[in-house]
Scaffold this motif. Structure first.
Motif, PDB file in Angstrom:
ATOM      1  N   PRO A 185       0.829  -1.199   0.000  1.00  0.00           N
ATOM      2  CA  PRO A 185       0.000   0.000   0.000  1.00  0.00           C
ATOM      3  C   PRO A 185       0.865   1.251   0.000  1.00  0.00           C
ATOM      4  O   PRO A 185       1.867   1.355   0.705  1.00  0.00           O
ATOM      5  N   ILE A 186       0.480   2.209  -0.821  1.00  0.00           N
ATOM      6  CA  ILE A 186       1.088   3.530  -0.926  1.00  0.00           C
ATOM      7  C   ILE A 186       2.483   3.485  -1.560  1.00  0.00           C
ATOM      8  O   ILE A 186       3.204   4.459  -1.570  1.00  0.00           O
ATOM      9  N   HIS A 224      -7.045   3.331   3.238  1.00  0.00           N
ATOM     10  CA  HIS A 224      -6.425   2.164   3.856  1.00  0.00           C
ATOM     11  C   HIS A 224      -7.536   1.210   4.291  1.00  0.00           C
ATOM     12  O   HIS A 224      -8.521   1.638   4.883  1.00  0.00           O
ATOM     13  N   VAL A 225      -7.399  -0.070   4.018  1.00  0.00           N
ATOM     14  CA  VAL A 225      -8.371  -1.060   4.482  1.00  0.00           C
ATOM     15  C   VAL A 225      -8.022  -1.423   5.924  1.00  0.00           C
ATOM     16  O   VAL A 225      -6.938  -1.924   6.208  1.00  0.00           O
ATOM     17  N   GLU A 226      -8.959  -1.155   6.841  1.00  0.00           N
ATOM     18  CA  GLU A 226      -8.715  -1.380   8.259  1.00  0.00           C
ATOM     19  C   GLU A 226      -9.259  -2.725   8.759  1.00  0.00           C
ATOM     20  O   GLU A 226      -8.613  -3.406   9.551  1.00  0.00           O
ATOM     21  N   PHE A 227     -10.454  -3.090   8.326  1.00  0.00           N
ATOM     22  CA  PHE A 227     -11.124  -4.259   8.898  1.00  0.00           C
ATOM     23  C   PHE A 227     -11.536  -5.307   7.861  1.00  0.00           C
ATOM     24  O   PHE A 227     -11.539  -6.495   8.159  1.00  0.00           O
ATOM     25  N   ARG A 252     -14.058  11.046   0.730  1.00  0.00           N
ATOM     26  CA  ARG A 252     -15.426  10.955   1.240  1.00  0.00           C
ATOM     27  C   ARG A 252     -15.699   9.558   1.815  1.00  0.00           C
ATOM     28  O   ARG A 252     -16.337   9.426   2.866  1.00  0.00           O
ATOM     29  N   ALA A 253     -15.238   8.533   1.140  1.00  0.00           N
ATOM     30  CA  ALA A 253     -15.434   7.171   1.636  1.00  0.00           C
ATOM     31  C   ALA A 253     -14.796   7.006   3.015  1.00  0.00           C
ATOM     32  O   ALA A 253     -15.386   6.411   3.921  1.00  0.00           O
ATOM     33  N   ASN A 254     -13.582   7.542   3.184  1.00  0.00           N
ATOM     34  CA  ASN A 254     -12.916   7.471   4.480  1.00  0.00           C
ATOM     35  C   ASN A 254     -13.723   8.186   5.558  1.00  0.00           C
ATOM     36  O   ASN A 254     -13.873   7.694   6.682  1.00  0.00           O
ATOM     37  N   SER A 255     -14.223   9.361   5.210  1.00  0.00           N
ATOM     38  CA  SER A 255     -14.978  10.166   6.177  1.00  0.00           C
ATOM     39  C   SER A 255     -16.262   9.466   6.606  1.00  0.00           C
ATOM     40  O   SER A 255     -16.589   9.410   7.803  1.00  0.00           O
ATOM     41  N   ILE A 256     -16.976   8.905   5.645  1.00  0.00           N
ATOM     42  CA  ILE A 256     -18.236   8.220   5.957  1.00  0.00           C
ATOM     43  C   ILE A 256     -17.958   6.987   6.806  1.00  0.00           C
ATOM     44  O   ILE A 256     -18.629   6.740   7.819  1.00  0.00           O
ATOM     45  N   PHE A 257     -16.963   6.204   6.412  1.00  0.00           N
ATOM     46  CA  PHE A 257     -16.681   4.985   7.168  1.00  0.00           C
ATOM     47  C   PHE A 257     -16.248   5.309   8.591  1.00  0.00           C
ATOM     48  O   PHE A 257     -16.667   4.630   9.538  1.00  0.00           O
ATOM     49  N   THR A 258     -15.437   6.322   8.758  1.00  0.00           N
ATOM     50  CA  THR A 258     -15.002   6.708  10.101  1.00  0.00           C
ATOM     51  C   THR A 258     -16.191   7.092  10.968  1.00  0.00           C
ATOM     52  O   THR A 258     -16.286   6.684  12.138  1.00  0.00           O
ATOM     53  N   ALA A 259     -17.122   7.859  10.395  1.00  0.00           N
ATOM     54  CA  ALA A 259     -18.309   8.275  11.151  1.00  0.00           C
ATOM     55  C   ALA A 259     -19.160   7.075  11.545  1.00  0.00           C
ATOM     56  O   ALA A 259     -19.618   6.969  12.693  1.00  0.00           O
ATOM     57  N   VAL A 260     -19.365   6.162  10.608  1.00  0.00           N
ATOM     58  CA  VAL A 260     -20.168   4.962  10.867  1.00  0.00           C
ATOM     59  C   VAL A 260     -19.482   4.073  11.904  1.00  0.00           C
ATOM     60  O   VAL A 260     -20.104   3.607  12.859  1.00  0.00           O
ATOM     61  N   LYS A 261     -18.189   3.843  11.713  1.00  0.00           N
ATOM     62  CA  LYS A 261     -17.418   2.987  12.617  1.00  0.00           C
ATOM     63  C   LYS A 261     -17.438   3.532  14.047  1.00  0.00           C
ATOM     64  O   LYS A 261     -17.651   2.774  15.013  1.00  0.00           O
ATOM     65  N   GLU A 262     -17.218   4.840  14.185  1.00  0.00           N
ATOM     66  CA  GLU A 262     -17.162   5.435  15.527  1.00  0.00           C
ATOM     67  C   GLU A 262     -18.530   5.447  16.199  1.00  0.00           C
ATOM     68  O   GLU A 262     -18.626   5.235  17.414  1.00  0.00           O
ATOM     69  N   ASN A 263     -19.579   5.687  15.420  1.00  0.00           N
ATOM     70  CA  ASN A 263     -20.923   5.661  15.985  1.00  0.00           C
ATOM     71  C   ASN A 263     -21.293   4.256  16.436  1.00  0.00           C
ATOM     72  O   ASN A 263     -21.879   4.051  17.511  1.00  0.00           O
ATOM     73  N   TYR A 264     -20.916   3.266  15.633  1.00  0.00           N
ATOM     74  CA  TYR A 264     -21.159   1.858  15.981  1.00  0.00           C
ATOM     75  C   TYR A 264     -20.424   1.503  17.276  1.00  0.00           C
ATOM     76  O   TYR A 264     -20.989   0.878  18.184  1.00  0.00           O
ATOM     77  N   ALA A 265     -19.155   1.909  17.379  1.00  0.00           N
ATOM     78  CA  ALA A 265     -18.348   1.600  18.556  1.00  0.00           C
ATOM     79  C   ALA A 265     -18.915   2.281  19.798  1.00  0.00           C
ATOM     80  O   ALA A 265     -18.949   1.689  20.889  1.00  0.00           O
ATOM     81  N   CYS A 266     -19.369   3.519  19.657  1.00  0.00           N
ATOM     82  CA  CYS A 266     -19.939   4.241  20.786  1.00  0.00           C
ATOM     83  C   CYS A 266     -21.207   3.563  21.290  1.00  0.00           C
ATOM     84  O   CYS A 266     -21.397   3.385  22.496  1.00  0.00           O
TER      85      CYS A 266
END
Length: 421
Positions: free
Chosen positions: A35-36, A53-56, A213-227
């Motif tokens: 990657p990169i 970056h693919v995280e999960f 945008r994909a990174n931003s959306i996924f981060t928001a979804v991931k963090e909301n799910y975790a919370c």
């Protein structure tokens, strides 16, 4: 997953199959990048601009060069070479083999096999304006339905490969269907956890240069799910409510062991059916089977009934009881506590469930629903689940429910989370 179809071989004379030793070497070198990693020894910033970056997710990975990127799909074992339209490579390179396909990006004209493709990912990326054709009008989003009825999208036959070849890219969601050179596989439902499935927005984003945008959306979804999951774990209820997903089909009750469903239960603060119960199916016409099945039901606090019916709005608690084959159900805690659920609340034309679309791209909404099911407050309006023990009905999706310009990007719906929800 259905058995994969055998891949057809391209004619040996196909230009896309003609590789010189140099080209073959360059191709292997290209696909081996970390990657990169850049194309040369110099260190200029990649021309692609933004990077994901693919995280999960387990079934795809992304790699970047100066004027290209590669999506490696572990499901169909293909590499999708995405070449920037401003690069010299765009006019000189074209691949279509059993292992690699090339596309010019960003896509501005594409089609989708909608039989199993979650279009909500395209809504979140704001790419409906570039969607020119679909293979079915069985849609599960009010805004996509509105966009279709306005005449902005045409319906084409999924078997008309030659017709679909006119589009620079055609996305499918069934392995074995991606044989044509412009077909690309998109299958987030294969992942084992809700968050892994949601991360496939990065996969699509790469085709449109929408990584940021994909990174931003996924981060928001991931963090909301975790919370939400953390808030659920902080509940003081003990013991945890025991939940199970089950369905009835031709006289047989079966328990679902899909990993992402089991993950949802645990993330919502519940407990799955004891894994030591190895038997998974129960025939209601067999007295011993039925007795054992009823005994298990008596241990459950929450039941999610996945039974398929052609008209979900007609399915009520009486249908469930009729399928259970028992008159005295006084030991069923999930009935006395009124916690019998189905995920068919959002539906279009009495048949198309948003569960198979929007619920994949926004798992935080599913999790919030289940937390309400496990720890009812009475002040949270569920999105996908309806409680048939309380005779809750469906929400019939209509285009008039779309409150935005259908061609603009949809924002993810984040659930309030500050220790509770």
């Amino acid at each position: 997953m259905k058995e994969m179809n055998k891949k057809k071989k391209l004619p040996a004379s196909s230009p896309s199959m003609a590789f010189s030793p140099l080209k073959s070497f360059l191709l292997l070198l290209l696909l081996s990048f970390s990657p990169i990693t850049l194309c040369s020894g110099a260190s200029p910033a990649p021309a692609v601009g933004n990077i994901s970056h693919v995280e999960f997710a387990q079934y795809f990975h992304s790699y970047y060069g100066q004027s290209f990127k590669v999506i490696k799909n572990a499901i169909d074992a293909k590499s999708y070479l995405l070449i920037q339209n401003t690069s010299r490579m765009a006019g000189r390179v074209k691949y279509c083999t059993s292992r690699i396909k090339s596309f010019i990006v960003p896509l501005s004209n594409f089609s989708v096999d909608t039989s199993a493709f979650p279009l909500s990912f395209l809504e979140l990326l704001g790419q409906l304006g570039s969607l020119k054709a679909i293979t079915s009008n069985s849609l599960s989003s009010e805004c996509i339905l509105k966009y279709y009825l306005e005449g902005s999208i045409q319906v084409v036959n999924a078997n008309e490969t030659q017709l679909l070849s006119q589009f620079p890219a055609h996305f499918v969601s069934k392995p074995g269907d991606e044989l044509a050179c412009n077909f690309a596989l998109f299958l987030p439902a294969v992942e084992n956890t809700p968050v892994q499935r949601a991360e496939w927005i990065k996969y699509l984003g790469a085709f449109y240069n929408m990584e940021a945008r994909a990174n931003s959306i996924f981060t928001a979804v991931k963090e909301n799910y975790a919370c939400l999951s953390t808030a659920a774990s902080n509940r003081t209820t003990s013991p945890k409510p025991i939940a199970a997903w089950l369905q009835f089909n031709e006289g047989i009750w079966s328990f679902s062991k899909d990993p992402y469903k089991l993950e949802y239960v645990e993330a919502a603060g519940g407990e799955n059916l004891d894994s030591s119960i190895s038997k998974n199916t129960y025939n209601v016409s067999d007295p011993d089977d039925n007795e054992e099945f009823h005994a298990i039901l008596c241990t459950l606090d929450v039941v999610i009934d996945e039974t398929y019916v052609p008209e979900p709005e007609t399915y009520k608690v009486s249908n469930f009881l009729a399928n259970v084959y028992i008159e005295d159900h006084s030991c069923f805690a999930f009935l006395s506590n009124q916690s019998l659920w189905r995920y068919d609340k959002r539906i279009i034309n009495s048949s198309t469930l948003d569960w198979y679309d929007g619920a994949i791209s926004q798992p935080q909404l599913v999790l919030a629903d289940l937390i309400e099911a496990f720890f009812p407050t009475g002040n949270y309006n569920t999105t996908y689940f309806r409680n048939i023990a309380k005779e809750e009905g469906i929400v019939n999706i209509v285009p008039e429910m779309c409150e935005r310009d259908a061609s603009t990007a949809m924002q993810p719906t984040l659930v309030r989370c500050n220790g509770s929800y």
